[in-house]
Design a protein around this motif. Structure first.
Motif, mmCIF file in Angstrom:
data_model
loop_
_atom_site.group_PDB
_atom_site.id
_atom_site.type_symbol
_atom_site.label_atom_id
_atom_site.label_comp_id
_atom_site.label_asym_id
_atom_site.label_seq_id
_atom_site.Cartn_x
_atom_site.Cartn_y
_atom_site.Cartn_z
ATOM 1 N N ARG A 55 1.018 -1.206 0.031
ATOM 2 C CA ARG A 55 -0.158 0.033 0.003
ATOM 3 C C ARG A 55 0.786 1.224 -0.235
ATOM 4 N NH1 ARG A 55 -3.854 -0.207 4.983
ATOM 5 N NH2 ARG A 55 -4.474 1.976 4.140
ATOM 6 N N ASP A 56 0.272 2.330 -0.428
ATOM 7 C CA ASP A 56 1.023 3.623 -0.301
ATOM 8 C C ASP A 56 0.500 4.522 0.694
ATOM 9 O OD1 ASP A 56 2.192 6.095 -0.725
ATOM 10 O OD2 ASP A 56 1.142 6.675 -2.271
ATOM 11 N N TYR A 57 1.027 4.411 2.062
ATOM 12 C CA TYR A 57 0.736 4.888 3.181
ATOM 13 C C TYR A 57 0.790 6.503 3.379
ATOM 14 C CZ TYR A 57 0.405 0.111 5.039
ATOM 15 O OH TYR A 57 0.285 -1.140 5.059
ATOM 16 N N LEU A 149 2.462 -16.550 8.060
ATOM 17 C CA LEU A 149 2.303 -17.155 6.697
ATOM 18 C C LEU A 149 2.240 -16.131 5.890
ATOM 19 C CD1 LEU A 149 1.185 -19.659 5.143
ATOM 20 C CD2 LEU A 149 -0.958 -18.867 5.713
ATOM 21 N N MET A 150 3.039 -16.701 4.926
ATOM 22 C CA MET A 150 3.358 -15.457 3.685
ATOM 23 C C MET A 150 2.674 -16.025 2.647
ATOM 24 S SD MET A 150 7.230 -14.173 4.051
ATOM 25 C CE MET A 150 8.111 -15.677 4.002
ATOM 26 N N TYR A 151 2.088 -15.191 1.806
ATOM 27 C CA TYR A 151 1.480 -15.375 0.391
ATOM 28 C C TYR A 151 1.333 -14.168 -0.554
ATOM 29 C CZ TYR A 151 -2.365 -12.890 2.735
ATOM 30 O OH TYR A 151 -3.297 -11.873 3.209
ATOM 31 N N PHE A 152 1.211 -14.798 -1.571
ATOM 32 C CA PHE A 152 1.100 -13.604 -2.606
ATOM 33 C C PHE A 152 -0.371 -13.200 -2.742
ATOM 34 C CE2 PHE A 152 5.239 -15.371 -4.207
ATOM 35 C CZ PHE A 152 6.039 -14.160 -4.360
ATOM 36 N N ASN A 153 -0.562 -11.710 -2.664
ATOM 37 C CA ASN A 153 -1.691 -11.249 -2.505
ATOM 38 C C ASN A 153 -2.125 -10.647 -3.878
ATOM 39 O OD1 ASN A 153 -4.027 -9.605 -2.229
ATOM 40 N ND2 ASN A 153 -3.429 -8.865 -0.191
ATOM 41 N N ASN A 154 -3.180 -11.101 -4.628
ATOM 42 C CA ASN A 154 -3.329 -10.643 -5.950
ATOM 43 C C ASN A 154 -4.317 -9.677 -6.071
ATOM 44 O OD1 ASN A 154 -5.784 -12.071 -5.489
ATOM 45 N ND2 ASN A 154 -5.593 -13.568 -6.936
ATOM 46 N N LYS A 155 -4.958 -8.838 -5.084
ATOM 47 C CA LYS A 155 -5.651 -7.916 -4.942
ATOM 48 C C LYS A 155 -5.149 -6.517 -4.943
ATOM 49 C CE LYS A 155 -9.542 -10.647 -2.544
ATOM 50 N NZ LYS A 155 -8.832 -12.014 -2.854
ATOM 51 N N GLY A 156 -5.811 -5.692 -6.093
ATOM 52 C CA GLY A 156 -5.324 -4.388 -6.013
ATOM 53 C C GLY A 156 -3.809 -4.146 -6.631
ATOM 54 N N TYR A 157 -3.068 -3.115 -6.166
ATOM 55 C CA TYR A 157 -1.888 -2.640 -6.752
ATOM 56 C C TYR A 157 -0.812 -2.921 -5.640
ATOM 57 C CZ TYR A 157 -4.579 -0.205 -10.196
ATOM 58 O OH TYR A 157 -5.358 0.101 -11.355
ATOM 59 N N GLY A 158 0.519 -3.155 -6.228
ATOM 60 C CA GLY A 158 1.849 -3.167 -5.271
ATOM 61 C C GLY A 158 2.333 -1.970 -5.558
ATOM 62 N N TYR A 159 3.058 -1.312 -4.731
ATOM 63 C CA TYR A 159 3.897 0.093 -5.017
ATOM 64 C C TYR A 159 5.269 -0.377 -4.598
ATOM 65 C CZ TYR A 159 -0.747 1.907 -4.545
ATOM 66 O OH TYR A 159 -2.366 2.244 -4.912
ATOM 67 N N ILE A 160 6.100 0.402 -5.492
ATOM 68 C CA ILE A 160 7.665 0.285 -5.306
ATOM 69 C C ILE A 160 7.864 1.712 -5.317
ATOM 70 C CG2 ILE A 160 9.730 0.062 -6.328
ATOM 71 C CD1 ILE A 160 8.849 -2.305 -7.835
ATOM 72 N N TYR A 161 8.470 2.315 -4.082
ATOM 73 C CA TYR A 161 9.045 3.712 -3.942
ATOM 74 C C TYR A 161 10.588 3.416 -4.570
ATOM 75 C CZ TYR A 161 5.404 4.654 -0.459
ATOM 76 O OH TYR A 161 3.966 4.543 0.446
ATOM 77 N N ILE A 162 10.951 4.517 -5.218
ATOM 78 C CA ILE A 162 12.324 4.867 -5.366
ATOM 79 C C ILE A 162 12.928 6.050 -4.789
ATOM 80 C CG2 ILE A 162 13.756 5.368 -7.223
ATOM 81 C CD1 ILE A 162 12.071 3.780 -9.142
ATOM 82 N N LEU A 163 13.861 5.775 -3.977
ATOM 83 C CA LEU A 163 14.098 7.026 -2.990
ATOM 84 C C LEU A 163 15.607 7.272 -3.233
ATOM 85 C CD1 LEU A 163 13.385 7.460 0.510
ATOM 86 C CD2 LEU A 163 15.640 7.097 0.043
ATOM 87 N N ILE A 226 11.264 10.447 -1.585
ATOM 88 C CA ILE A 226 10.932 9.209 -2.806
ATOM 89 C C ILE A 226 10.781 10.186 -3.939
ATOM 90 C CG2 ILE A 226 8.713 7.946 -3.674
ATOM 91 C CD1 ILE A 226 8.151 7.602 -0.863
ATOM 92 N N ILE A 227 11.577 9.875 -4.943
ATOM 93 C CA ILE A 227 11.646 10.320 -6.449
ATOM 94 C C ILE A 227 10.622 10.016 -6.977
ATOM 95 C CG2 ILE A 227 13.231 10.660 -8.124
ATOM 96 C CD1 ILE A 227 14.394 11.765 -5.612
ATOM 97 N N ALA A 228 9.941 8.686 -6.951
ATOM 98 C CA ALA A 228 9.084 8.167 -7.716
ATOM 99 C C ALA A 228 8.298 7.059 -7.174
ATOM 100 C CB ALA A 228 9.528 7.806 -9.237
ATOM 101 N N LYS A 229 7.010 7.116 -7.474
ATOM 102 C CA LYS A 229 6.299 5.884 -6.763
ATOM 103 C C LYS A 229 5.614 5.052 -7.933
ATOM 104 C CE LYS A 229 3.398 8.541 -4.576
ATOM 105 N NZ LYS A 229 2.254 8.954 -3.469
ATOM 106 N N LEU A 230 5.975 3.845 -7.903
ATOM 107 C CA LEU A 230 5.468 3.011 -9.184
ATOM 108 C C LEU A 230 4.190 2.073 -8.688
ATOM 109 C CD1 LEU A 230 8.971 1.675 -10.462
ATOM 110 C CD2 LEU A 230 7.905 3.881 -10.920
ATOM 111 N N ARG A 231 3.450 2.162 -9.638
ATOM 112 C CA ARG A 231 2.257 1.379 -9.330
ATOM 113 C C ARG A 231 1.796 0.408 -10.288
ATOM 114 N NH1 ARG A 231 -3.981 3.251 -8.914
ATOM 115 N NH2 ARG A 231 -3.839 3.547 -11.086
ATOM 116 N N ILE A 232 1.735 -0.980 -9.663
ATOM 117 C CA ILE A 232 1.639 -2.267 -10.884
ATOM 118 C C ILE A 232 0.401 -2.971 -10.183
ATOM 119 C CG2 ILE A 232 2.866 -4.026 -11.934
ATOM 120 C CD1 ILE A 232 5.517 -2.733 -10.883
ATOM 121 N N ARG A 233 -0.304 -3.541 -10.809
ATOM 122 C CA ARG A 233 -1.345 -4.333 -10.692
ATOM 123 C C ARG A 233 -0.745 -5.751 -9.940
ATOM 124 N NH1 ARG A 233 -6.515 -3.527 -11.203
ATOM 125 N NH2 ARG A 233 -7.119 -1.972 -12.735
ATOM 126 N N LYS A 234 -1.106 -6.240 -8.854
ATOM 127 C CA LYS A 234 -0.480 -7.330 -8.366
ATOM 128 C C LYS A 234 -0.727 -8.577 -8.997
ATOM 129 C CE LYS A 234 -1.032 -5.585 -3.477
ATOM 130 N NZ LYS A 234 -1.608 -5.793 -2.329
#
Length: 323
Positions: A55-57, A149-163, A226-234
């Motif tokens: 999430r983007d908090y 328990l870890m698992y890949f969540n396929n709902k919504g978007y994942g975010y990558i911060y480039i800092l 943060i220079i850029a926030k990337l958003r990608i569907r999970k």
């Protein structure tokens, strides 16, 4: 740089900046690599790192300075927690919880990587690893509440911060200081790979440097860097990483069988340690749960819903003995 990021568009002709969300929407692996390389090229003198989030908090600050509800602590409480963290680290040191080859300076950074709440924030310098963390979720294992328990969540978007942590001012004993008053530690250079998790994850730890030993919690928030926030569907992320053994939870969070540093930390019963510190009044909290909420503990991970690291170790050893 903000204007350049907002006008950026990918070689795929679909990935671009979204003014409504403030994120760059990424649709192809080529665009992902392109934007990462673009920022590295444009800011070649800066230390550029990545952080994957589900999430983007709107905030990016150390877990030590937040309460169990996620709210920011006041400066007095933050100072007290920093002092108490050192008490915990000293007790762990006394109980030989760390491998002998490690400089004591890195104990806090190690604890951050293995589940504790500290003054550091985790980053990586490998964007594929950040991609995993942007879609990886966990919850308590119903069979054993101490396991996650870890698992890949396929709902919504994942975010990558480039800092950008800024430009290097000094490099003393593997600790980089920057002009933005950050300290940057590359754990692959600072601790042996017997601590396998930070090496598998390309672990970079960053914290703010106090000025005259004074550091308010408002100054610890790194979100503005943060220079850029990337958003990608999970669902897209999972497709990209699905066939890579090197991007699985099993690889990025190695079992105690492979990770000696992790095994040693787990062998020091953290709950017992916390209880001892409470009973001796070295930590002044009302309950054991208050201490756990405030400082965390060594997280134990599982991947199939029933097996802990200990089960994994037992089963693997049994299999090898049979052979």
């Amino acid at each position: 740089m903000k204007h350049i990021i907002e006008s950026w568009s990918g070689v795929d002709n679909v990935s671009k900046y979204n003014r409504r969300t403030g994120c760059i929407d990424i649709y192809t692996p080529h665009a992902l690599i392109q934007i990462a390389g673009f920022i590295k090229y444009k800011m070649k003198n800066d230390i550029i790192v990545y952080r994957g989030q589900t999430r983007d908090y709107g905030v990016l600050e150390p877990s030590l300075y937040r309460n169990k509800k996620g709210n920011r602590l006041g400066n007095t409480s933050s100072k007290r927690k920093t002092s108490d963290l050192h008490v915990i680290i000293d007790e762990l040191d006394r109980r030989n919880a760390f491998l002998g080859a490690v400089d004591k300076y890195y104990y806090e950074a190690i604890l951050q990587h293995y589940g504790f709440k500290t003054r550091y924030i985790d980053f990586v310098d490998n964007i594929w690893v950040a991609l995993v963390f942007s879609s990886l979720s966990w919850h308590s294992n119903e069979y054993n509440k101490q396991d996650e328990l870890m698992y890949f969540n396929n709902k919504g978007y994942g975010y990558i911060y480039i800092l950008s942590a800024g430009k290097k001012n000094s490099d003393i004993n593997d600790n980089i200081k920057t002009d933005k008053l950050y300290e940057v530690i590359d754990l692959r250079e600072s601790i042996p790979s017997l601590y396998l998790r930070p090496h598998a994850q390309h672990g970079i730890l960053i914290k703010k440097i106090p000025i005259r030993n004074r550091l308010t919690t408002s100054q610890t928030d790194m979100y503005n860097d943060i220079i850029a926030k990337l958003r990608i569907r999970k669902t897209t992320i999972i497709k990209w990483i699905n066939n890579s053994k090197l991007l699985t939870p099993e690889f990025l969070f190695p079992s105690t069988y492979f990770d000696d540093g992790y095994s040693r930390l787990l062998e020091r019963n953290i709950m017992e340690l916390y209880s001892d510190l409470l009973s001796s009044n070295k930590l002044k909290y009302k309950t054991l749960q208050d201490v756990i909420d405030g400082f965390g503990c060594v997280k134990r991970y599982t991947y199939d819903g029933t097996k802990s690291d200990y089960n994994y170790l037992f089963n693997l050893c049994s299999y090898r003995n049979k052979k």
